[in-house]
Design a protein around this motif. Structure first.
Motif, mmCIF file in Angstrom:
data_model
loop_
_atom_site.group_PDB
_atom_site.id
_atom_site.type_symbol
_atom_site.label_atom_id
_atom_site.label_comp_id
_atom_site.label_asym_id
_atom_site.label_seq_id
_atom_site.Cartn_x
_atom_site.Cartn_y
_atom_site.Cartn_z
ATOM 1 N N MET A 26 5.449 7.136 0.785
ATOM 2 C CA MET A 26 5.087 7.191 -1.127
ATOM 3 C C MET A 26 6.813 7.448 -1.622
ATOM 4 O O MET A 26 7.556 6.744 -2.131
ATOM 5 C CB MET A 26 4.310 8.319 -2.094
ATOM 6 C CG MET A 26 4.981 9.647 -1.858
ATOM 7 S SD MET A 26 3.188 10.429 -3.321
ATOM 8 C CE MET A 26 3.930 9.952 -4.596
ATOM 9 N N TYR A 27 7.470 8.266 -0.193
ATOM 10 C CA TYR A 27 8.684 8.950 -0.654
ATOM 11 C C TYR A 27 10.137 7.998 0.199
ATOM 12 O O TYR A 27 10.603 7.811 0.776
ATOM 13 C CB TYR A 27 9.550 10.274 -0.417
ATOM 14 C CG TYR A 27 8.643 10.500 -2.149
ATOM 15 C CD1 TYR A 27 9.337 9.953 -3.173
ATOM 16 C CD2 TYR A 27 7.697 11.363 -2.348
ATOM 17 C CE1 TYR A 27 8.706 10.670 -4.269
ATOM 18 C CE2 TYR A 27 7.495 12.251 -3.108
ATOM 19 C CZ TYR A 27 7.614 11.626 -3.890
ATOM 20 O OH TYR A 27 7.631 11.942 -5.531
ATOM 21 N N ASP A 28 9.402 6.532 1.067
ATOM 22 C CA ASP A 28 9.860 6.179 2.110
ATOM 23 C C ASP A 28 11.361 5.069 0.187
ATOM 24 O O ASP A 28 11.034 4.475 -0.297
ATOM 25 C CB ASP A 28 9.500 5.264 3.171
ATOM 26 C CG ASP A 28 8.507 5.902 3.960
ATOM 27 O OD1 ASP A 28 8.621 7.228 4.269
ATOM 28 O OD2 ASP A 28 7.746 4.807 4.682
ATOM 29 N N SER A 29 12.470 5.172 1.582
ATOM 30 C CA SER A 29 13.065 4.231 0.175
ATOM 31 C C SER A 29 13.137 2.794 -0.445
ATOM 32 O O SER A 29 12.640 2.506 -1.149
ATOM 33 C CB SER A 29 14.403 3.829 0.859
ATOM 34 O OG SER A 29 14.209 2.900 2.163
ATOM 35 N N GLU A 30 12.337 2.065 0.212
ATOM 36 C CA GLU A 30 11.330 0.705 0.205
ATOM 37 C C GLU A 30 9.971 0.696 -0.989
ATOM 38 O O GLU A 30 10.659 0.321 -2.072
ATOM 39 C CB GLU A 30 11.150 -0.364 1.380
ATOM 40 C CG GLU A 30 12.428 -0.650 2.269
ATOM 41 C CD GLU A 30 13.496 -1.208 0.828
ATOM 42 O OE1 GLU A 30 13.046 -1.763 0.196
ATOM 43 O OE2 GLU A 30 15.188 -0.736 1.406
ATOM 44 N N ILE A 31 9.840 2.081 -0.643
ATOM 45 C CA ILE A 31 8.620 1.977 -1.528
ATOM 46 C C ILE A 31 8.968 3.305 -2.857
ATOM 47 O O ILE A 31 8.640 2.629 -4.033
ATOM 48 C CB ILE A 31 7.178 3.216 -1.040
ATOM 49 C CG1 ILE A 31 6.787 2.294 0.341
ATOM 50 C CG2 ILE A 31 6.282 3.507 -1.559
ATOM 51 C CD1 ILE A 31 5.611 1.176 -0.033
ATOM 52 N N GLU A 32 10.205 3.938 -2.996
ATOM 53 C CA GLU A 32 10.564 4.206 -3.897
ATOM 54 C C GLU A 32 10.675 3.329 -5.322
ATOM 55 O O GLU A 32 10.702 3.947 -6.075
ATOM 56 C CB GLU A 32 10.829 5.475 -3.557
ATOM 57 C CG GLU A 32 10.926 6.548 -3.023
ATOM 58 C CD GLU A 32 12.805 7.802 -2.788
ATOM 59 O OE1 GLU A 32 13.258 7.264 -2.594
ATOM 60 O OE2 GLU A 32 12.307 8.631 -3.713
ATOM 61 N N LEU A 89 0.928 -1.087 0.540
ATOM 62 C CA LEU A 89 -0.198 -0.240 -0.224
ATOM 63 C C LEU A 89 0.833 1.300 -0.235
ATOM 64 O O LEU A 89 1.342 1.402 0.967
ATOM 65 C CB LEU A 89 -0.496 -0.475 1.250
ATOM 66 C CG LEU A 89 -1.763 1.294 1.282
ATOM 67 C CD1 LEU A 89 -3.048 1.155 -0.211
ATOM 68 C CD2 LEU A 89 -1.968 1.451 2.795
ATOM 69 N N VAL A 90 0.318 2.138 -0.993
ATOM 70 C CA VAL A 90 1.711 3.638 -0.777
ATOM 71 C C VAL A 90 0.263 4.779 -0.728
ATOM 72 O O VAL A 90 -0.714 4.574 -1.560
ATOM 73 C CB VAL A 90 2.003 3.967 -2.157
ATOM 74 C CG1 VAL A 90 2.558 5.463 -2.733
ATOM 75 C CG2 VAL A 90 2.791 2.173 -3.018
#
Length: 335
Positions: free
Chosen positions: A313-319, A307-308
């Protein structure tokens, strides 16, 4: 006696040559294993759609790394089942070791897949599947879970607000659309009774745009639109943006793209569930090669989703998920 010794020496030399040759041959076979031939038939090859672009890139990466021949061929439009079946028939005639396919129909490709199996071709499903379990291996998102994640988040966004919910899905009857809708309704809980209508855009941005305009006109009390793939929710988001309705209608979806990220930054899209498309394509090819080589593989592999939201959205893993071509292949690693 002297002739006998010469004869024995000759035999030993010949044996050494033969054994040495076998050793070299075995060594070369280890260094150069069989090059498996694979044909992958996705629903579409579309450079404007990050999901398919990323998935196919993952498949090609694995083919290069594992020394396999991979041909990718697809219809021009995602809902063109007839063309996908024509390509499937052409693939069968080439007799590859395995056909990898993302079926566009839940039922209409089964006769072709049965024909492939009769010819000894292994079948691998990527992303979607058919009603009859004809595959040797499936690599896909758990679409029920993806829909459920989206529904739970949507329910939080709506809260106590009263009003209608609409679903803009992609292709009617395809397994991904069926499961995502089911999961979404489950995630909504009691709010599921507020789903007023489900429409299908046939994975076309323009059609999703038009359908969303019709929904907004038909339901003045619309408070939520959920798109079941990138075509669906991006097309819907464009319509919501143009009508300046983002403060009244919360829009969520499944999949991502550069445009979707921008629309989230603008506040049009409130959240998306992102599939791990590169990983899906990579594992689809890698596990196919392992299976063809006689290794034991899991028959059903969940490639995962996340879930983004505007908050993460700019957490390293989500990026790594929303900007797949700017990140390393670390997401292909399995736990």
């Amino acid at each position: 006696m002297r002739n006998y010794k010469k004869w024995m020496i000759g035999i030993l030399v010949l044996a050494a040559i033969l054994l040495g040759g076998m050793g070299i041959s075995g060594y070369l076979q280890q260094k150069n294993p069989k090059k498996w031939s694979l044909i992958y038939i996705p629903k579409v090859v579309d450079g404007t759609n990050d999901f398919w672009t990323s998935l196919i890139a993952g498949a090609r990466t694995a083919a290069d790394e594992y020394n396999a021949s991979l041909e990718v061929t697809a219809p021009d439009q995602e809902m063109d089942v007839q063309r996908q079946n024509e390509l499937l028939e052409e693939a069968i005639a080439k007799r590859p070791d395995a056909i990898l396919i993302s079926p566009s129909s839940f039922t209409e490709s089964e006769e072709y897949l049965k024909k492939a199996k009769k010819k000894g071709i292994r079948i691998v499903y990527i992303d979607s599947y058919t009603e009859e379990p004809l595959q040797d291996l499936t690599v896909a998102t758990d679409n029920l879970e993806a829909g459920r994640l989206l529904g739970e988040y949507a329910a939080q966004l709506i809260g106590e607000k009263e009003g209608k919910i609409a679903i803009v899905a992609h292709v009617q009857g395809v397994s991904t659309a069926r499961e995502r809708e089911k999961g979404f309704r489950e995630g909504l809980g009691d709010l599921g009774q507020n789903v007023a209508e489900v429409v299908y855009c046939d994975s076309q941005y323009e059609k999703a745009y038009e359908l969303t305009n019709q929904l907004m006109e038909k339901y003045p009390d619309l408070v939520m639109i959920a798109g079941m793939n990138e075509y669906s929710f991006v097309g819907a988001a464009r319509a919501v943006r143009d009508e300046k309705a983002q403060d009244r209608i919360a829009l969520v979806g499944i999949d991502s793209s550069q445009e979707a990220v921008e629309l989230m930054e603008e506040g049009i899209i409130k959240g998306v569930v992102v599939q791990k498309a590169f990983k899906m394509g990579y594992l689809g090819v890698r596990e196919s090669i392992r299976m063809l080589g006689g290794q034991e593989v899991e028959k059903n592999i969940d490639s995962g989703c996340e879930l983004v939201t505007p908050e993460n959205m700019y957490d390293s893993e989500i990026e790594k998920l929303i900007f797949p071509f700017n990140s390393s292949r670390k997401e292909t690693e399995t736990s």
